[in-house]
Design an enzyme around this catalytic site. Structure first.
Site, mmCIF file in Angstrom:
data_model
loop_
_atom_site.group_PDB
_atom_site.id
_atom_site.type_symbol
_atom_site.label_atom_id
_atom_site.label_comp_id
_atom_site.label_asym_id
_atom_site.label_seq_id
_atom_site.Cartn_x
_atom_site.Cartn_y
_atom_site.Cartn_z
ATOM 1 N N TYR A 69 13.241 -59.528 -6.788
ATOM 2 C CA TYR A 69 13.755 -58.196 -6.717
ATOM 3 C C TYR A 69 12.808 -57.234 -7.866
ATOM 4 O O TYR A 69 12.392 -56.007 -7.404
ATOM 5 C CB TYR A 69 15.063 -58.047 -7.224
ATOM 6 C CG TYR A 69 15.755 -56.637 -7.268
ATOM 7 C CD1 TYR A 69 15.913 -55.951 -5.931
ATOM 8 C CD2 TYR A 69 16.227 -55.888 -8.574
ATOM 9 C CE1 TYR A 69 16.742 -54.886 -5.951
ATOM 10 C CE2 TYR A 69 16.692 -54.781 -8.488
ATOM 11 C CZ TYR A 69 16.969 -54.209 -7.369
ATOM 12 O OH TYR A 69 17.471 -52.944 -7.280
ATOM 13 N N SER A 87 14.740 -48.404 -9.980
ATOM 14 C CA SER A 87 15.382 -49.211 -10.790
ATOM 15 C C SER A 87 14.581 -49.718 -12.149
ATOM 16 O O SER A 87 13.609 -49.659 -12.172
ATOM 17 C CB SER A 87 15.868 -50.476 -10.187
ATOM 18 O OG SER A 87 16.027 -51.525 -10.930
#
Length: 230
Positions: A149, A136
């Site tokens: 995250y 990501s």
């Protein structure tokens, strides 16, 4: 086994499911790994080739070792491991509860490490194989409401780059995919349908990843960044 053996974590939905379908269409034997057996079965229902389902929590090393040992015994050596399992909780840093902090570090970072550790000895022994980490763009830059995250994904980036360095003199390949948000159930309860409408399609992202991982003479792509237009 003559077929390519592909192991995908988080294979029950989203990008993991899209990758499983495409690799199956290409003739691979796909091992579907994830916590939710019902979702894994949904993915399996549309596969074109042989497959196996293994229910596990990637953050528990004992479970990981047991499942990967079963794959080696029941299916054979693993040619491609795709570390795709991930979880996210999004809020301002001080508002993220303790359980969510543990979940993101445990699944996103530790899960990637544990699964990689499970395949590395055999891949190094055979001097063959690919570990593909689905990281990501949160592993490349800090983002508002994504502090933990991002921390977990920055960790995966560091692990991926260190593996690349450790394996540079071998034929074992390591790959990192850094992509933006996709139109998947990952965002359920976080973004509205209107907000996710223009996000990337996981099928398109899967195509790019698969194309990058294809064997090519004198060439390997160690990483790719895939972003939304906006």
């Amino acid at each position: 086994m003559d077929q390519e053996v592909v192991v995908i974590t988080g294979a029950g939905s989203g990008l993991g499911s899209a990758l499983a379908k495409k690799y199956s269409e290409m003739g691979a034997y796909v091992c579907l790994l994830g916590r939710n057996e019902a979702k894994l079965k949904n993915t399996a229902n549309v596969l074109h080739n042989e497959y196996s389902i293994y229910q596990l929590d990637v953050s528990v090393k004992g479970e990981v070792d047991k499942v990967f040992q079963a794959i080696y015994q029941e299916v054979g050596p693993i040619d491609l491991l795709i570390n795709n399992a991930g979880t996210g909780t999004f809020a301002l840093a001080e508002q993220i509860d303790e359980k969510s902090v543990h979940d993101m570090i445990d699944v996103n970072l530790k899960g990637t490490i544990f699964c990689s550790q499970a395949v590395l000895p055999n891949m190094k022994e055979r001097n063959k194989g690919i570990i593909a980490n689905i990281v990501s763009t949160a592993g490349l830059e800090g983002k508002v409401t994504e502090s933990v995250y991002c921390a977990s994904k920055f960790g995966v980036k560091g692990f991926t780059e260190s593996l690349l360095a450790e394996l540079k003199d071998t034929s074992v390949k390591v790959y990192g995919a850094y992509m933006g948000g996709m139109k998947t159930e990952f965002w359920d309860g976080i973004y509205s349908e209107e907000q996710t409408e223009n996000l990337m399609d996981p099928d398109d992202v899967a195509d790019i990843i698969i194309d990058n991982l294809k064997p090519r003479r004198n060439m390997f792509v160690p990483q790719v960044v895939i972003k939304n237009k906006f």
